[in-house]
Design a protein around this motif. Structure first.
Motif, mmCIF file in Angstrom:
data_model
loop_
_atom_site.group_PDB
_atom_site.id
_atom_site.type_symbol
_atom_site.label_atom_id
_atom_site.label_comp_id
_atom_site.label_asym_id
_atom_site.label_seq_id
_atom_site.Cartn_x
_atom_site.Cartn_y
_atom_site.Cartn_z
ATOM 1 N N UNK A 12 18.619 15.154 -0.390
ATOM 2 C CA UNK A 12 19.454 16.160 -1.759
ATOM 3 C C UNK A 12 20.340 14.815 -2.009
ATOM 4 N N UNK A 13 20.680 13.373 -1.235
ATOM 5 C CA UNK A 13 22.182 12.123 -1.752
ATOM 6 C C UNK A 13 21.205 11.625 -2.634
ATOM 7 N N UNK A 14 18.969 11.270 -2.166
ATOM 8 C CA UNK A 14 18.508 10.862 -2.961
ATOM 9 C C UNK A 14 18.069 11.365 -3.985
ATOM 10 N N UNK A 15 17.842 12.083 -4.694
ATOM 11 C CA UNK A 15 17.478 13.564 -5.464
ATOM 12 C C UNK A 15 19.432 13.040 -6.702
ATOM 13 N N UNK A 16 20.498 13.557 -6.472
ATOM 14 C CA UNK A 16 21.667 13.053 -6.660
ATOM 15 C C UNK A 16 21.810 11.950 -7.646
ATOM 16 N N UNK A 28 18.260 21.110 -7.980
ATOM 17 C CA UNK A 28 17.441 21.016 -6.366
ATOM 18 C C UNK A 28 18.534 20.585 -5.209
ATOM 19 N N UNK A 29 19.203 19.424 -5.571
ATOM 20 C CA UNK A 29 19.701 18.932 -4.294
ATOM 21 C C UNK A 29 20.823 20.039 -3.992
ATOM 22 N N UNK A 30 21.297 20.930 -4.905
ATOM 23 C CA UNK A 30 22.252 21.141 -3.951
ATOM 24 C C UNK A 30 21.966 22.797 -2.814
ATOM 25 N N UNK A 31 20.528 23.110 -3.436
ATOM 26 C CA UNK A 31 19.781 24.489 -3.002
ATOM 27 C C UNK A 31 19.330 23.112 -1.388
ATOM 28 N N UNK A 32 19.002 22.048 -1.877
ATOM 29 C CA UNK A 32 18.665 21.909 0.024
ATOM 30 C C UNK A 32 19.565 21.658 0.633
ATOM 31 N N UNK A 33 21.285 20.991 0.146
ATOM 32 C CA UNK A 33 22.078 20.979 0.885
ATOM 33 C C UNK A 33 22.358 22.425 1.706
ATOM 34 N N UNK A 35 30.354 18.592 3.444
ATOM 35 C CA UNK A 35 28.801 17.838 2.153
ATOM 36 C C UNK A 35 28.717 19.111 1.052
ATOM 37 N N UNK A 36 28.899 19.452 1.596
ATOM 38 C CA UNK A 36 28.787 22.051 1.200
ATOM 39 C C UNK A 36 29.219 21.886 0.133
ATOM 40 N N UNK A 37 31.387 22.271 0.956
ATOM 41 C CA UNK A 37 31.345 22.570 -0.626
ATOM 42 C C UNK A 37 31.969 21.289 -1.576
ATOM 43 N N UNK A 38 31.945 19.938 -1.389
ATOM 44 C CA UNK A 38 31.619 19.179 -2.676
ATOM 45 C C UNK A 38 30.212 19.149 -3.213
ATOM 46 N N UNK A 39 29.178 20.028 -2.651
ATOM 47 C CA UNK A 39 28.384 19.919 -4.055
ATOM 48 C C UNK A 39 28.298 21.191 -5.069
#
Length: 144
Positions: free
Chosen positions: A125-129, A93-98, A45-49
Motif C-alpha cells: 500500500x505504501x508503494x502504491x501511495x 486500492x492502497x486503502x483497501x490493501x491496508x 496506519x489504518x486510522x490515518x488511511x
C-alpha cells in the motif's frame, strides 16, 4: 471550504505517511524479533488511511480537478488524468490493501503470521501511495 479541505488533505498526507511508516517499522521489528503482534500499531496506519480517504473523497466531489474534470479529452492530459483517475484509484486500492491486511492479521492466531501479513499489505500500500502522490505540488500543497 474547498481551500480548507485541500490544505487538510495535504497536511493529512504527511500524517498518513508518518503513520504508515511507524506501523511498518514497528511491525517489521516485531516480525524479525518474533515478538507479539501489537494491534494498536497496525491500527495507527489504518486510522490515518481512512481519515485521509474521507477528506480525499470530499475533495474529489467538490474539486474542479476531481470528478468534475472527468472527460474523454481530459484522459489525454496527464495532469488532469492524475487528479481525476490515477491518484484517487491508486489511493483507494492502497486503502483497501491496508484494510484487508489489518483484518486478515486480526483473524490469525500466530504472532509471526500477523506481523508478516500487516507488513506485506502495508508495504504494498505504501508503494502504491508513493507512486501516485502528485509530487509536482509537494510541498507547495500546503502553501496554496
Amino acid at each position: 471550504m474547498y481551500t480548507g479541505f485541500k490544505h487538510l488533505h495535504s497536511t493529512l498526507a504527511y500524517v498518513l505517511l508518518a503513520g504508515l511508516l511507524i506501523s511498518i517499522v514497528y511491525v517489521l521489528f516485531a516480525y524479525l524479533q518474533n515478538k507479539a503482534y501489537n494491534r494498536k500499531m497496525a491500527l495507527l496506519g489504518l486510522i490515518c488511511a481512512h481519515l485521509q480517504l474521507v477528506v480525499g473523497l470530499a475533495i474529489y466531489f467538490v474539486s474542479p480537478l476531481g470528478i468534475k474534470g472527468a472527460s474523454g479529452e481530459a484522459m489525454k492530459i496527464s495532469t488532469a488524468r492524475l487528479y481525476f483517475l490515477e491518484h484517487p484509484l491508486m489511493m483507494l486500492i492502497a486503502i483497501v490493501l491496508i484494510t484487508v491486511g489489518y483484518s486478515k492479521a486480526k483473524k490469525l492466531t500466530v504472532a509471526k503470521k500477523q506481523n508478516g501479513t500487516v507488513l506485506a499489505f502495508y508495504l504494498i500500500a505504501l508503494i502504491l501511495i508513493l507512486s501516485r502522490i502528485p509530487w509536482h505540488v509537494w510541498p507547495a500543497g500546503l502553501a496554496g
